[in-house]
Design a protein around this motif. Sequence first.
Motif, PDB file in Angstrom:
ATOM      1  N   LYS A  81       0.827  -1.201   0.000  1.00 18.66           N
ATOM      2  CA  LYS A  81       0.000   0.000   0.000  1.00 18.66           C
ATOM      3  C   LYS A  81       0.865   1.256   0.000  1.00 18.66           C
ATOM      4  O   LYS A  81       0.580   2.224  -0.720  1.00 18.66           O
ATOM      5  CB  LYS A  81      -0.925  -0.009   1.217  1.00 18.66           C
ATOM      6  CG  LYS A  81      -1.860   1.184   1.286  1.00 18.66           C
ATOM      7  CD  LYS A  81      -2.769   1.103   2.508  1.00 18.66           C
ATOM      8  CE  LYS A  81      -3.686   2.324   2.589  1.00 18.66           C
ATOM      9  NZ  LYS A  81      -4.572   2.266   3.786  1.00 18.66           N
ATOM     10  N   VAL A  82       1.930   1.237   0.783  1.00 18.28           N
ATOM     11  CA  VAL A  82       2.850   2.382   0.846  1.00 18.28           C
ATOM     12  C   VAL A  82       3.511   2.618  -0.513  1.00 18.28           C
ATOM     13  O   VAL A  82       3.610   3.757  -0.983  1.00 18.28           O
ATOM     14  CB  VAL A  82       3.913   2.150   1.933  1.00 18.28           C
ATOM     15  CG1 VAL A  82       5.084   3.117   1.783  1.00 18.28           C
ATOM     16  CG2 VAL A  82       3.292   2.306   3.316  1.00 18.28           C
ATOM     17  N   TYR A  83       3.956   1.539  -1.187  1.00 18.33           N
ATOM     18  CA  TYR A  83       4.612   1.702  -2.487  1.00 18.33           C
ATOM     19  C   TYR A  83       3.662   2.290  -3.520  1.00 18.33           C
ATOM     20  O   TYR A  83       4.071   3.095  -4.364  1.00 18.33           O
ATOM     21  CB  TYR A  83       5.157   0.360  -2.977  1.00 18.33           C
ATOM     22  CG  TYR A  83       6.157  -0.281  -2.039  1.00 18.33           C
ATOM     23  CD1 TYR A  83       6.950   0.496  -1.200  1.00 18.33           C
ATOM     24  CD2 TYR A  83       6.295  -1.667  -1.979  1.00 18.33           C
ATOM     25  CE1 TYR A  83       7.858  -0.096  -0.331  1.00 18.33           C
ATOM     26  CE2 TYR A  83       7.201  -2.269  -1.121  1.00 18.33           C
ATOM     27  CZ  TYR A  83       7.971  -1.477  -0.286  1.00 18.33           C
ATOM     28  OH  TYR A  83       8.863  -2.064   0.579  1.00 18.33           O
ATOM     29  N   ALA A  84       2.402   1.881  -3.469  1.00 23.18           N
ATOM     30  CA  ALA A  84       1.417   2.424  -4.413  1.00 23.18           C
ATOM     31  C   ALA A  84       1.255   3.931  -4.199  1.00 23.18           C
ATOM     32  O   ALA A  84       1.163   4.700  -5.170  1.00 23.18           O
ATOM     33  CB  ALA A  84       0.079   1.709  -4.245  1.00 23.18           C
ATOM     34  N   GLN A  85       1.219   4.348  -2.948  1.00 24.20           N
ATOM     35  CA  GLN A  85       1.104   5.781  -2.655  1.00 24.20           C
ATOM     36  C   GLN A  85       2.345   6.534  -3.104  1.00 24.20           C
ATOM     37  O   GLN A  85       2.258   7.655  -3.619  1.00 24.20           O
ATOM     38  CB  GLN A  85       0.883   5.993  -1.156  1.00 24.20           C
ATOM     39  CG  GLN A  85      -0.484   5.539  -0.660  1.00 24.20           C
ATOM     40  CD  GLN A  85      -0.617   5.725   0.844  1.00 24.20           C
ATOM     41  OE1 GLN A  85      -0.285   4.830   1.624  1.00 24.20           O
ATOM     42  NE2 GLN A  85      -1.092   6.895   1.245  1.00 24.20           N
ATOM     43  N   ILE A  86       3.511   5.932  -2.930  1.00 30.57           N
ATOM     44  CA  ILE A  86       4.756   6.579  -3.368  1.00 30.57           C
ATOM     45  C   ILE A  86       4.767   6.732  -4.883  1.00 30.57           C
ATOM     46  O   ILE A  86       5.082   7.801  -5.416  1.00 30.57           O
ATOM     47  CB  ILE A  86       5.979   5.769  -2.902  1.00 30.57           C
ATOM     48  CG1 ILE A  86       6.108   5.816  -1.375  1.00 30.57           C
ATOM     49  CG2 ILE A  86       7.261   6.316  -3.552  1.00 30.57           C
ATOM     50  CD1 ILE A  86       7.159   4.863  -0.822  1.00 30.57           C
ATOM     51  N   GLU A  87       4.431   5.642  -5.581  1.00 30.64           N
ATOM     52  CA  GLU A  87       4.493   5.665  -7.043  1.00 30.64           C
ATOM     53  C   GLU A  87       3.524   6.678  -7.653  1.00 30.64           C
ATOM     54  O   GLU A  87       3.753   7.171  -8.761  1.00 30.64           O
ATOM     55  CB  GLU A  87       4.216   4.273  -7.603  1.00 30.64           C
ATOM     56  CG  GLU A  87       5.361   3.296  -7.361  1.00 30.64           C
ATOM     57  CD  GLU A  87       5.245   2.050  -8.216  1.00 30.64           C
ATOM     58  OE1 GLU A  87       6.144   1.836  -9.046  1.00 30.64           O
ATOM     59  OE2 GLU A  87       4.256   1.309  -8.049  1.00 30.64           O
ATOM     60  N   ALA A  88       2.468   7.008  -6.923  1.00 25.35           N
ATOM     61  CA  ALA A  88       1.497   7.968  -7.445  1.00 25.35           C
ATOM     62  C   ALA A  88       2.062   9.379  -7.513  1.00 25.35           C
ATOM     63  O   ALA A  88       1.580  10.212  -8.295  1.00 25.35           O
ATOM     64  CB  ALA A  88       0.234   7.956  -6.578  1.00 25.35           C
ATOM     65  N   VAL A  89       3.124   9.663  -6.721  1.00 26.21           N
ATOM     66  CA  VAL A  89       3.643  11.043  -6.667  1.00 26.21           C
ATOM     67  C   VAL A  89       5.138  11.129  -6.967  1.00 26.21           C
ATOM     68  O   VAL A  89       5.676  12.229  -7.133  1.00 26.21           O
ATOM     69  CB  VAL A  89       3.385  11.669  -5.278  1.00 26.21           C
ATOM     70  CG1 VAL A  89       1.889  11.805  -5.028  1.00 26.21           C
ATOM     71  CG2 VAL A  89       4.060  10.882  -4.170  1.00 26.21           C
ATOM     72  N   ASN A  90       5.829   9.996  -7.054  1.00 23.73           N
ATOM     73  CA  ASN A  90       7.273  10.026  -7.278  1.00 23.73           C
ATOM     74  C   ASN A  90       7.649   8.873  -8.199  1.00 23.73           C
ATOM     75  O   ASN A  90       7.488   7.706  -7.839  1.00 23.73           O
ATOM     76  CB  ASN A  90       8.016   9.912  -5.936  1.00 23.73           C
ATOM     77  CG  ASN A  90       9.523  10.087  -6.075  1.00 23.73           C
ATOM     78  OD1 ASN A  90      10.150   9.495  -6.945  1.00 23.73           O
ATOM     79  ND2 ASN A  90      10.101  10.893  -5.203  1.00 23.73           N
ATOM     80  N   THR A  91       8.150   9.213  -9.386  1.00 22.24           N
ATOM     81  CA  THR A  91       8.470   8.187 -10.381  1.00 22.24           C
ATOM     82  C   THR A  91       9.971   8.022 -10.595  1.00 22.24           C
ATOM     83  O   THR A  91      10.386   7.193 -11.406  1.00 22.24           O
ATOM     84  CB  THR A  91       7.815   8.531 -11.735  1.00 22.24           C
ATOM     85  OG1 THR A  91       8.281   9.826 -12.165  1.00 22.24           O
ATOM     86  CG2 THR A  91       6.300   8.557 -11.616  1.00 22.24           C
ATOM     87  N   ASP A  92      10.802   8.789  -9.879  1.00 19.59           N
ATOM     88  CA  ASP A  92      12.238   8.779 -10.138  1.00 19.59           C
ATOM     89  C   ASP A  92      13.089   8.269  -8.977  1.00 19.59           C
ATOM     90  O   ASP A  92      14.145   7.666  -9.188  1.00 19.59           O
ATOM     91  CB  ASP A  92      12.720  10.193 -10.490  1.00 19.59           C
ATOM     92  CG  ASP A  92      12.045  10.732 -11.735  1.00 19.59           C
ATOM     93  OD1 ASP A  92      11.915   9.959 -12.699  1.00 19.59           O
ATOM     94  OD2 ASP A  92      11.654  11.913 -11.725  1.00 19.59           O
TER      95      ASP A  92
END
Length: 468
Positions: free
Chosen positions: A95-106
Amino acid sequence: MTKTAAIIGGGVIGGGWAARFTLNGWDVKVYDPDPEAERKIGEVMTNARRALPMLVDQPMPEPGSMTLCSTLEEAATGAELIVEAVPERVEIKHKVYAQIEAVNTDGIIASSTSGIMPTDLQSQMAHPGRLIVAHPFNPVYLLPLVELVAGEKTDAQHIEAAKEIYSSLGMYPLHCRVEIEGFLSDRLQEALWREALWLLHDDVATADEIDAAIAYGPGLRWAQMGTMQTFHLAGGEGGMRAMLAMFGPCLKWPWTKLMDVPELTDDFVNKVGGQCETQAGDLGPRDLERIRDDNLIGIIRSLKQNNWGAGAVARAHSNALRPAMDDTKPLLTQNRVVPVDWTDINGHMNEGRYGQIFSDAAEEVMAHVGADEAYIEGGLSYFTVETTVKYIAETHAGERVHVYTTVTQGEGKKLRCFHEMKRASDGELMATCDQFMLHVSLETRRTCDPAPDVKAKVEALAALHASE
């Protein structure tokens, strides 16, 4: 340019990461929904600010900022490295990774997991190539080891980038080349812990006795040599082969219960917990942390003297922090925090350590004029032949001090320095040292002329300082 790290989870590990990054000049953004997160992280930071500078002999970088964010997305946005330090449950991490990927792709996503396979962690990610495991050890701000593990879909360039990042923080990145549950260190630690639980469960020994069996013996060896090298040394001239020949048959004896674990009943949990609480006595968590930190500082600094193990990492970090000097005024040759192992029974810095700090200051001058380690390996150096130290004010552990060095004589074989040690906070003069050195050949152990470039630099410094 200041770098930014996001820390998702502000517990013991997350707080330690926040301290390690912040004190090494990174801006840090932390997210933790715990209403007590600010207090808990603040207490870790207090300990780290006191302890970490004692490991190095140079000033740390200007600390970065630390911001407690109200959302995970706010913390992760724009971060070059996102440290995940949430509870050891795969569904929470996904769940945390999904939230991260939504705002940070690099940014690289680095999990602090103690043993979950990175392939399992990255299984539901849109961009799994940037996830790695970067498993640290508590206290994160002091212990240098960080295990780096790639998953099946991890891009190798992120492991290499992580090595550079963690090395720059004064850490030892250990690349675990094979993905395996528990990685390397925790598998070894858990084997010992499992056996310790059985010894306590079967009333063979108490928690205090079990810890004594490690702390007063093998633990001291393990601080500077691992299991394999320790046993190799124990085999004498025959090394590990002799050790296996002598003690190998013992491995088949019923000395261990490593293939099983005692049932964690309420009674057994209370038994273990009660004995550990008795061990601690009146010491609370913060008290024990400070004692632990002081002990670790002393051990790591002793290893540093021999450029060995964790001490070699601290020494390299200290050297990397060495600032440039301004020749036109007294040289800032020491800018350091007084470590705990420099104090005596009176609670202040002992006489021998004044000699140490002024000797270290002289070595900075030598390195500055070209009489560095390479020069010494070439067979030339400066030897001190006379010093006069004056003690003016007390110096205590944890204080930052500056030593300013004036080259008062530099001609031929002669180098004379006048050192002034001052308290950094208010500039009070605490001690002085007049130090006279002669240039020598390490082959003949007699005086000789310096190399021309070193001689020219010494003479130039003496002339500049005489004009001040």
